[in-house]
Structure formats: structure tokens, C-alpha cells
Design an enzyme around this catalytic site. Structure first.
Site, mmCIF file in Angstrom:
data_model
loop_
_atom_site.group_PDB
_atom_site.id
_atom_site.type_symbol
_atom_site.label_atom_id
_atom_site.label_comp_id
_atom_site.label_asym_id
_atom_site.label_seq_id
_atom_site.Cartn_x
_atom_site.Cartn_y
_atom_site.Cartn_z
ATOM 1 N N ASP A 69 0.813 -1.209 0.000
ATOM 2 C CA ASP A 69 0.000 0.000 0.000
ATOM 3 C C ASP A 69 0.854 1.271 0.000
ATOM 4 O OD1 ASP A 69 -2.502 -1.261 -0.030
ATOM 5 O OD2 ASP A 69 -2.417 -1.626 2.113
ATOM 6 N N ASN A 142 -4.388 8.613 1.934
ATOM 7 C CA ASN A 142 -4.784 7.994 3.199
ATOM 8 C C ASN A 142 -5.084 9.024 4.275
ATOM 9 O OD1 ASN A 142 -5.004 5.259 2.854
ATOM 10 N ND2 ASN A 142 -3.151 4.720 3.965
ATOM 11 N N ASP A 143 -4.042 9.741 4.711
ATOM 12 C CA ASP A 143 -4.252 10.600 5.874
ATOM 13 C C ASP A 143 -3.145 11.634 6.049
ATOM 14 O OD1 ASP A 143 -2.071 9.087 6.982
ATOM 15 O OD2 ASP A 143 -3.486 7.623 7.757
ATOM 16 N N ARG A 153 5.331 11.780 23.660
ATOM 17 C CA ARG A 153 4.924 12.882 24.540
ATOM 18 C C ARG A 153 3.687 13.542 23.963
ATOM 19 N NH1 ARG A 153 8.856 17.942 26.340
ATOM 20 N NH2 ARG A 153 7.450 18.876 27.867
ATOM 21 N N ASP A 172 -1.756 12.087 21.896
ATOM 22 C CA ASP A 172 -0.515 11.724 21.215
ATOM 23 C C ASP A 172 -0.482 12.288 19.800
ATOM 24 O OD1 ASP A 172 0.314 10.362 23.418
ATOM 25 O OD2 ASP A 172 0.148 8.368 22.560
ATOM 26 N N THR A 183 -9.078 2.700 6.852
ATOM 27 C CA THR A 183 -8.625 1.332 7.125
ATOM 28 C C THR A 183 -7.190 1.287 7.644
ATOM 29 O OG1 THR A 183 -7.763 0.977 4.873
ATOM 30 C CG2 THR A 183 -10.088 0.465 5.259
ATOM 31 N N ALA A 184 -6.561 2.453 7.779
ATOM 32 C CA ALA A 184 -5.139 2.503 8.123
ATOM 33 C C ALA A 184 -4.942 2.962 9.571
ATOM 34 C CB ALA A 184 -4.408 3.401 7.127
ATOM 35 N N LEU A 187 -8.027 3.512 11.827
ATOM 36 C CA LEU A 187 -8.647 2.285 12.340
ATOM 37 C C LEU A 187 -7.923 1.798 13.590
ATOM 38 C CD1 LEU A 187 -10.656 -0.099 11.994
ATOM 39 C CD2 LEU A 187 -8.931 -1.188 10.551
ATOM 40 N N SER A 188 -6.592 1.812 13.556
ATOM 41 C CA SER A 188 -5.802 1.376 14.708
ATOM 42 C C SER A 188 -6.035 2.275 15.923
ATOM 43 C CB SER A 188 -4.312 1.373 14.359
ATOM 44 O OG SER A 188 -4.045 0.471 13.305
#
Length: 284
Positions: A69, A142-143, A153, A172, A183-184, A187-188
Site C-alpha cells: 500500500d 490515506n491521511d 509525549r 498523542d 482502514t489505516a 482504524l488502529s
């Protein structure tokens, strides 16, 4: 179809080997195949057209990407202005966006014969400002992520939408993703899965120090702004599609809008998007 560019990291032997098979499949169909200059000495195949990297995007009717990807994301950013569709051939760990697996190269014949459809994926325009002065501009499939970079930190980020203050987050980091990017990393971080046919932008805090901080989805016309209001840090870091790192100084802002450009992905199979997605998630 008369011309296709085949892109991969030819310095990785297993990717170069699969790319060579892809080249042969297109050549057997009578298609002119273009590769970067350095790849010609690696592949050592007849009838290759060797071009500078920028010309690979200018002259192609189709771009075949062999990799994961990350390679597809990079190609999408480079090719968006040219409008050439992308055929992803998976040689990565998961390959969410790839259409073909290495054992499905016979389907290339269908692509050459025009038996495919185009799936347009939304992209983001990402700009960095110091006051009214633009410092940086990029595009994401994606982002776009703001965080503290390598140090673990928390940062303080103010979120504004269409000029209105939504709130200040101690977290964070913050992720602004397309439906494809849902989906990347998003999602996590607990964000929702969004059907790529929808047009919208998702904002997901990363490990926010608040029970009230949740993902939010905004319409495609929304103007999203992330402002660095961290008092103790000289800068925070912007990452675009996991590849570009830019320092964001105090009170500087990242402005994110829906792009007029799309990533055009070639689809030759009739699989359901979420069926494929969950099938690949099992292997993560």
C-alpha cells in the site's frame, strides 16, 4: 491500450522478479512497457522503454504498481495530476488497495482488453500556514497526521472546522483521513471504517487524555484546521501518507480540504469491498 508504466522498487529482488512477470504479461498483449532508467539494467528484458521517473507518469495510459500500500500511496500522489489509473499488484504485507495477487497475473489480459472499471478514491489537499503565509502543500490519499514525531509525549492541538472552534485536544496526535485511509492508522486508533464510495473526512484523536474525545466524520466540503497550541514544544510533526515529515511551529496550522483530484484505481474483479477488507484483516 498502447502504453503502461510498471513501477516498483526494483532494488528489492522479489519485487523486481514479480515486476518482470508483469512486464512480460503486458508485452504478450502487445502493450508498450515503460520502466525507470535504472530498472532496465536490472530486468534485462527486450523491447523496454526506459524513461526518467517523471516521464513515467506523463506518457502512460495505465500505471501498474508492484508492491504494498505504501508504494500505491506514493504513486497515487504522483499520478493524480496526470489522471492515469493505477493497477495495484500486491507484493506487500497486506495490500488493502491492490487489485491483483501475484497468482492472478493472467487477469492483465482483461485490463488490456478494457474489461475493467475505475474506482475513484477521494484525496486531501494538505497545506501548512504561518499566519497567512503558506509554508508547505501536499496531497494525501490515506491521511494527514500531526504528532510529536519520534518522542512519546502528548501534544496540544486545536481543531477548527469551517473556521469554528471544535475544541483543544491533549493527545498523542490527531489523524485526518479519507474513507480510504479509514482502514489505516485511523482504524488502529479506534476510528470507524468508512465505505470508500462515501465523500467525507474523518478526524480521529490518538490516545486523547479525555473520555469525550471521539472520532468525527465531516462532509467533503468541510475545511479542517489543526493548530499547534503546545506551549512546551518548539514544534510538532506533520506526516502525510506516512512518507512526508514537516515541522509545525507554535501557532502554525495545518489546513486540510477535499482535493479536486482523485486516485483512480483499476478494478477487474467483482469482489465486495468489505469482504476483501475483512479477508485481508485476518492476515494482519
Amino acid at each position: 491500450m498502447k502504453s503502461v508504466s510498471v513501477i516498483t522498487n526494483y532494488n528489492i529482488p522479489e519485487k523486481a522478479e514479480l515486476a518482470a512477470e508483469v512486464v512480460k504479461k503486458f508485452q504478450q498483449c502487445g502493450v508498450r512497457v515503460c520502466v525507470p532508467f535504472y530498472a532496465c539494467n536490472i530486468l534485462r528484458l527486450p523491447s523496454l522503454t526506459c524513461l526518467p521517473n517523471n516521464k513515467l507518469y506523463d506518457n502512460a495510459e495505465l500505471i501498474a504498481v508492484v508492491g504494498g500500500d505504501g508504494t500505491i500511496l506514493e504513486t497515487a500522489r504522483r499520478s493524480a495530476d496526470k489522471g492515469a489509473p493505477i493497477l495495484g499488484i500486491n507484493k506487500g504485507r497486506v495490500g488493502y488497495m491492490a487489485e491483483l495477487e501475484p497468482d492472478e497475473l493472467d487477469l492483465i489480459r482483461r485490463v488490456v482488453d478494457g474489461e475493467y472499471r475505475i474506482e475513484n478514491r477521494s484525496m486531501l489537499d494538505v497545506e501548512v500556514y504561518a499566519g497567512e503565509r503558506m509554508l508547505y502543500v501536499s496531497r494525501a490519499l490515506n491521511d494527514a497526521v500531526v504528532c510529536n514525531g519520534t518522542a512519546s509525549r502528548m501534544i496540544d492541538v486545536q481543531l477548527l472546522v469551517d473556521g469554528g472552534n471544535v475544541g483543544t485536544y491533549r493527545a498523542d496526535g490527531m489523524i485526518v483521513s479519507t474513507p480510504t485511509g479509514s482502514t489505516a492508522y485511523s482504524l488502529s486508533a479506534g476510528g470507524p471504517l468508512i465505505d470508500p464510495r462515501l465523500k467525507g473526512t474523518c478526524v480521529t484523536p490518538i490516545c486523547a487524555h479525555s473520555f469525550a474525545a471521539r472520532s468525527m466524520v465531516f462532509p467533503e466540503e468541510a475545511v479542517i484546521e489543526l493548530r499547534n497550541v503546545s506551549a512546551r514544544l518548539p514544534y510538532i510533526t506533520l506526516t502525510v501518507d506516512g512518507r512526508v515529515n514537516i515541522h509545525i511551529g507554535k501557532n502554525n496550522a495545518v489546513k486540510i480540504t477535499h482535493s479536486e483530484k482523485y486516485a483512480s484505481l483499476v478494478r477487474v474483479k467483482e469482489n465486495n469491498y468489505f469482504t476483501d477488507l475483512y479477508s485481508k484483516l485476518k492476515n494482519v
